[in-house]
Design a protein around this motif. Structure first.
Motif, PDB file in Angstrom:
ATOM      1  N   LYS A 177       0.833  -1.206   0.000  1.00  0.00           N
ATOM      2  CA  LYS A 177       0.000   0.000   0.000  1.00  0.00           C
ATOM      3  C   LYS A 177       0.869   1.259   0.000  1.00  0.00           C
ATOM      4  N   ILE A 220      -3.326   7.511  12.028  1.00  0.00           N
ATOM      5  CA  ILE A 220      -2.617   6.316  11.580  1.00  0.00           C
ATOM      6  C   ILE A 220      -2.246   5.417  12.758  1.00  0.00           C
ATOM      7  N   HIS A 225      -1.965 -11.734  13.992  1.00  0.00           N
ATOM      8  CA  HIS A 225      -1.331 -10.538  13.437  1.00  0.00           C
ATOM      9  C   HIS A 225      -1.708  -9.302  14.250  1.00  0.00           C
ATOM     10  N   HIS A 236      -0.828  -4.806  14.110  1.00  0.00           N
ATOM     11  CA  HIS A 236      -0.088  -3.679  13.505  1.00  0.00           C
ATOM     12  C   HIS A 236      -0.410  -2.482  14.383  1.00  0.00           C
ATOM     13  N   GLY A 256       0.626   0.771  14.370  1.00  0.00           N
ATOM     14  CA  GLY A 256       0.632   2.156  13.911  1.00  0.00           C
ATOM     15  C   GLY A 256       1.708   2.356  12.871  1.00  0.00           C
ATOM     16  N   SER A 257       1.969   3.617  12.551  1.00  0.00           N
ATOM     17  CA  SER A 257       2.901   3.902  11.465  1.00  0.00           C
ATOM     18  C   SER A 257       3.798   5.066  11.859  1.00  0.00           C
ATOM     19  N   GLN A 258       4.972   5.116  11.241  1.00  0.00           N
ATOM     20  CA  GLN A 258       5.958   6.183  11.524  1.00  0.00           C
ATOM     21  C   GLN A 258       6.293   6.207  13.026  1.00  0.00           C
ATOM     22  N   GLY A 289       3.832  -3.564  10.369  1.00  0.00           N
ATOM     23  CA  GLY A 289       4.898  -2.635   9.968  1.00  0.00           C
ATOM     24  C   GLY A 289       4.906  -1.437  10.892  1.00  0.00           C
ATOM     25  N   GLU A 302       5.865  -6.418   8.277  1.00  0.00           N
ATOM     26  CA  GLU A 302       5.278  -5.796   7.082  1.00  0.00           C
ATOM     27  C   GLU A 302       5.718  -4.344   6.920  1.00  0.00           C
ATOM     28  N   GLY A 314       6.449  -0.962   5.158  1.00  0.00           N
ATOM     29  CA  GLY A 314       6.038  -0.318   3.911  1.00  0.00           C
ATOM     30  C   GLY A 314       6.844   0.958   3.715  1.00  0.00           C
ATOM     31  N   ARG A 315       6.507   1.964   4.534  1.00  0.00           N
ATOM     32  CA  ARG A 315       7.158   3.272   4.455  1.00  0.00           C
ATOM     33  C   ARG A 315       8.683   3.154   4.512  1.00  0.00           C
ATOM     34  N   ARG A 347      -0.629  14.229   1.617  1.00  0.00           N
ATOM     35  CA  ARG A 347      -0.261  13.967   3.015  1.00  0.00           C
ATOM     36  C   ARG A 347      -0.189  15.226   3.878  1.00  0.00           C
ATOM     37  N   TYR A 381      -2.532  15.053   6.943  1.00  0.00           N
ATOM     38  CA  TYR A 381      -1.868  14.852   8.246  1.00  0.00           C
ATOM     39  C   TYR A 381      -0.907  15.967   8.643  1.00  0.00           C
ATOM     40  N   MET A 414      -1.478   7.144  -2.893  1.00  0.00           N
ATOM     41  CA  MET A 414      -2.646   7.898  -2.411  1.00  0.00           C
ATOM     42  C   MET A 414      -3.039   9.022  -3.364  1.00  0.00           C
TER      43      MET A 414
HETATM   44  N1  LLP Z   1       0.747  -3.689   7.882  1.00  0.00           N
HETATM   45  C1  LLP Z   1      -0.513  -3.237   8.089  1.00  0.00           C
HETATM   46  C2  LLP Z   1      -1.546  -4.157   8.514  1.00  0.00           C
HETATM   47  C3  LLP Z   1      -0.806  -1.887   7.885  1.00  0.00           C
HETATM   48  O1  LLP Z   1      -2.025  -1.454   8.103  1.00  0.00           O
HETATM   49  C4  LLP Z   1       0.213  -1.008   7.437  1.00  0.00           C
HETATM   50  C5  LLP Z   1      -0.068   0.385   7.186  1.00  0.00           C
HETATM   51  C6  LLP Z   1       1.508  -1.537   7.223  1.00  0.00           C
HETATM   52  C7  LLP Z   1       1.723  -2.871   7.471  1.00  0.00           C
HETATM   53  C8  LLP Z   1       2.653  -0.706   6.750  1.00  0.00           C
HETATM   54  O2  LLP Z   1       2.964   0.303   7.636  1.00  0.00           O
HETATM   55  P1  LLP Z   1       4.271   1.204   7.387  1.00  0.00           P
HETATM   56  O3  LLP Z   1       5.475   0.314   7.582  1.00  0.00           O
HETATM   57  O4  LLP Z   1       4.199   1.724   6.006  1.00  0.00           O
HETATM   58  O5  LLP Z   1       4.155   2.265   8.389  1.00  0.00           O
HETATM   59  N2  LLP Z   1      -1.386   6.760   4.660  1.00  0.00           N
HETATM   60  C9  LLP Z   1      -0.648   6.898   5.890  1.00  0.00           C
HETATM   61  C10 LLP Z   1      -0.119   5.576   6.380  1.00  0.00           C
HETATM   62  C11 LLP Z   1      -1.202   4.549   6.601  1.00  0.00           C
HETATM   63  C12 LLP Z   1      -0.628   3.239   7.036  1.00  0.00           C
HETATM   64  C13 LLP Z   1      -1.685   2.190   6.971  1.00  0.00           C
HETATM   65  N3  LLP Z   1      -1.223   0.894   7.310  1.00  0.00           N
HETATM   66  C14 LLP Z   1       0.485   7.892   5.663  1.00  0.00           C
HETATM   67  O6  LLP Z   1       0.560   8.450   4.567  1.00  0.00           O
HETATM   68  O7  LLP Z   1       1.264   8.160   6.564  1.00  0.00           O
END
Ligand code: LLP
Length: 432
Positions: free
Chosen positions: A67, A169, A206, A208, A210-212, A248, A291, A293-294, A331, A335, A395
């Motif tokens: 994503k 988030i 599983h 998750h 939060g993010s950042q 993640g 997982e 992503g960012r 973004r 945010y 996005m």
């Molecule tokens: N796994 C799950 C189940 C998740 O919901 C997410 C992100 C990830 C992994 C990856 O998270 P990351 O490592 O990327 O933080 N649009 C927002 C971020 C939304 C994240 C949603 N889920 C932004 O632009 O900051």
């Protein structure tokens, strides 16, 4: 000097990414455009993989959360690097399968997957469908029965951890649309239900949180909470779950003041907690999934824009308008996200001005950054917004019928298009 390692400045005083001059890239591919450094992406994937090898005997799988940035080339890179991927919709799944991504290494998320999405996951043999709720569990069991299959599943659990990040988030707390609650007994009820079903196999759990996120403590805590649930499951049903997916959320550098930990540190600490805690609870050490992503793509990408109108409102602020905006990067509007911005063709000059960088959409909130330091710029200059690799392309919208940007991949001084710029014709292609 810059928030991202793949960014530098060449002898012309131009910003470079992956050894390519950004002013030349802007000329060659036009603006606005996303540019990604392939080596940076591969380095990040490898560092997560290595962290599981070194700290957890390789008993785990890195699943890139697509994503953050999903296109065929990104999936090809993941396939070559031997990592799995996390998809969250039929569209992301379709993109992965279209490059023959091994379905066993796909995890399928989502709090409200449609019947068609679940069926596509079962038919294609997705290894782990992350079940979010009882309705989905029952639907999936029926679909798998119809296809004569047993679907591998994990349950998404809300471990109730506050990861101190932006409210929008933060997904691990109880008031969240994602997953089964722990404290209400909802999670255990679902486990019992699944145990009695013939066409699903519960591989594990599983979460998750939060993010950042920069701290390691919430991840350690989440691992402990999840293992406690493994223990309850074992005690109450006799079922020994095999897999723990910790999601993640690892933070990246958007501003100089951000201090993300090396990703190896995270796995070093969490692997220790998982090994110790499972031994303490009399559980087998689980196979682990993460997982990111960012943290894979965020700092590997930048966006190039051309400056148009520069509007100085005396004693108020100066708007520097660019040829993109919230349609390619929503973004800041969503945010108030921070970004570092550089004038790509004046990268050696001091950033002496405080300006607001605005987009071209018909919306006052269409800003890329407010009160940011920038070189003195004029129409025709190229701006680079750094660390836009995650959640920008993915996005993006066609608001104001603005075509989506191309994605250019750079590597060792070479560049190539991996996603073409959308045309007006394509934007209107579904209109009847
Ligand atoms: N796994 C799950 C189940 C998740 O919901 C997410 C992100 C990830 C992994 C990856 O998270 P990351 O490592 O990327 O933080 N649009 C927002 C971020 C939304 C994240 C949603 N889920 C932004 O632009 O900051």
């Amino acid at each position: 000097m810059y928030v991202s390692d793949c960014i530098s400045v060449n002898e012309k005083g131009h910003l470079t990414i992956g050894g390519c001059d950004t002013a030349s890239l802007a000329e060659q591919y036009g603006t606005p455009a996303y540019i990604f450094d392939e080596n940076e992406i591969r380095t990040n994937l490898r560092s997560f993989k290595k962290s599981i090898d070194e700290n957890y005997g390789g008993n785990g799988l890195v699943c890139y959360a697509s994503k953050a940035f999903c296109c065929k080339e990104m999936h090809r890179i993941c396939k070559q690097e031997g990592v799995g991927i996390d998809v969250v919709s039929g569209g992301e799944l379709y993109t992965a399968l279209s490059v023959d991504f091994p379905a066993e290494n796909i995890v399928f998320h989502g709090n409200n997957k449609t019947y068609a999405e679940l069926e596509a996951a079962v038919e294609s043999g997705v290894g782990r469908i992350i079940v979010d709720n009882v309705y989905e569990l029952e639907t999936l069991n029926k679909i798998a029965e119809k296809h004569g299959k047993v679907a591998g599943i994990m349950f998404r659990i809300k471990p109730g951890i506050d990861a101190h990040t932006h409210e929008f988030i933060m997904t691990g707390q109880i008031d969240s649309k994602f997953g089964f609650a722990l404290e209400t007994g909802e999670a255990m009820e679902a486990v019992r239900l699944a145990a009695g079903m013939k066409n699903v196999k519960l591989r594990g759990l599983h979460c998750h949180i939060g993010s950042q996120i920069f701290d390691i403590d919430p991840f350690e805590l989440a691992a402990k909470v999840m293992l406690e649930l493994f223990k309850t499951v074992k005690d109450e049903t006799g079922l020994e779950l095999e897999e723990l997916n910790l999601g993640g959320g690892f933070g990246i550098k958007y501003l100089e003041s951000d201090c993300p930990r090396p990703y190896g540190d995270y796995m070093n600490s969490v692997a220790k907690v998982v090994k110790e805690h499972s031994a303490k609870l009399g559980l087998k050490t689980p196979f682990i999934l993460i997982e990111p992503g960012r943290s894979i793509v965020g700092a590997a990408g930048i966006t190039l824009y051309t400056v148009g109108a520069v509007k100085e409102i005396p004693n108020i602020r100066t708007y520097v308008s660019v040829d993109g905006g919230m349609s390619d990067n929503p973004r800041y509007a969503l945010y108030q996200s921070d970004y570092e911005i550089v004038c790509a063709n004046k990268a050696n000059e001091n950033r002496t001005e405080i300006v607001t960088v605005a987009g071209k959409c018909c919306e006052s909130g269409d800003l890329i950054q407010e009160n940011t330091k920038l070189q003195a710029v004029e129409a025709g200059d190229i701006l680079a917004v750094l660390s836009t690799g995650a959640y920008n392309y993915s996005m993006a919208s066609n608001y104001n019928r603005i075509p989506r940007l191309p994605v250019v991949m750079v590597k060792d001084g070479e560049s190539r298009i991996v996603v073409k710029r959308e045309t007006y014709e394509q934007v209107a292609s579904c209109d009847v």
